[in-house]
Scaffold this motif. Structure first.
Motif, short mmCIF file in Angstrom:
data_model
loop_
_atom_site.label_atom_id
_atom_site.label_comp_id
_atom_site.label_asym_id
_atom_site.label_seq_id
_atom_site.Cartn_x
_atom_site.Cartn_y
_atom_site.Cartn_z
N TYR A 11 -58.13 -4.54 31.31
CA TYR A 11 -59.59 -4.72 31.22
C TYR A 11 -60.05 -5.78 30.23
N LYS A 12 -59.14 -6.47 29.54
CA LYS A 12 -59.54 -7.35 28.44
C LYS A 12 -60.52 -8.44 28.86
N ASP A 13 -60.46 -8.92 30.08
CA ASP A 13 -61.39 -9.96 30.54
C ASP A 13 -62.79 -9.44 30.80
N LYS A 14 -62.93 -8.11 30.85
CA LYS A 14 -64.23 -7.50 31.12
C LYS A 14 -64.88 -6.92 29.86
N LEU A 15 -64.15 -6.91 28.75
CA LEU A 15 -64.66 -6.29 27.52
C LEU A 15 -65.36 -7.32 26.66
N VAL A 16 -66.41 -6.88 25.95
CA VAL A 16 -67.11 -7.77 25.02
C VAL A 16 -66.72 -7.48 23.57
N GLY A 17 -66.01 -6.39 23.34
CA GLY A 17 -65.48 -6.13 22.02
C GLY A 17 -66.29 -5.21 21.15
N ASP A 18 -67.26 -4.50 21.71
CA ASP A 18 -68.03 -3.59 20.87
C ASP A 18 -67.58 -2.14 21.09
N GLU A 19 -68.07 -1.26 20.26
CA GLU A 19 -67.67 0.15 20.32
C GLU A 19 -68.06 0.79 21.65
N GLU A 20 -69.19 0.38 22.20
CA GLU A 20 -69.64 0.95 23.47
C GLU A 20 -68.63 0.67 24.58
#
Length: 84
Positions: A11-20
């Motif tokens: 999923y790394k290409d879909k994540l923005v990096g926040d806790e949510e």
């Protein structure tokens, strides 16, 4: 932990990096697994990972209980019961 590494890679290409992102991804993933699946995952964990997981869970549960009981919140000062 291999499970997290695999999940992240997928999923790394879909994540923005926040806790949510992390919360949503984990909750969605957990819904797709049975208790038996989760027990297999735990069996693959190192002792340290199990201690960390259980520790984080217990800390969260204690925080929730303290919040429900009103601990840690500012309370009105009782003039008859001064600390000093």
């Amino acid at each position: 932990m291999k499970f997290i590494d695999d999940l992240y890679e997928f999923y790394k290409d879909k994540l923005v990096g926040d806790e949510e992102d992390a919360v949503a991804l984990i909750l969605y993933t957990l819904q797709e697994h049975t208790r038996e699946d989760l027990m297999k995952l735990i069996a693959e964990m190192s002792d340290e990972e199990v201690f960390q997981m259980v520790g984080q869970y217990l800390i969260g549960q204690l925080k929730e209980k303290m919040a429900r009981e009103g601990l840690g919140q500012h309370r009105p000062v009782d003039e008859n019961h001064k600390i000093h």
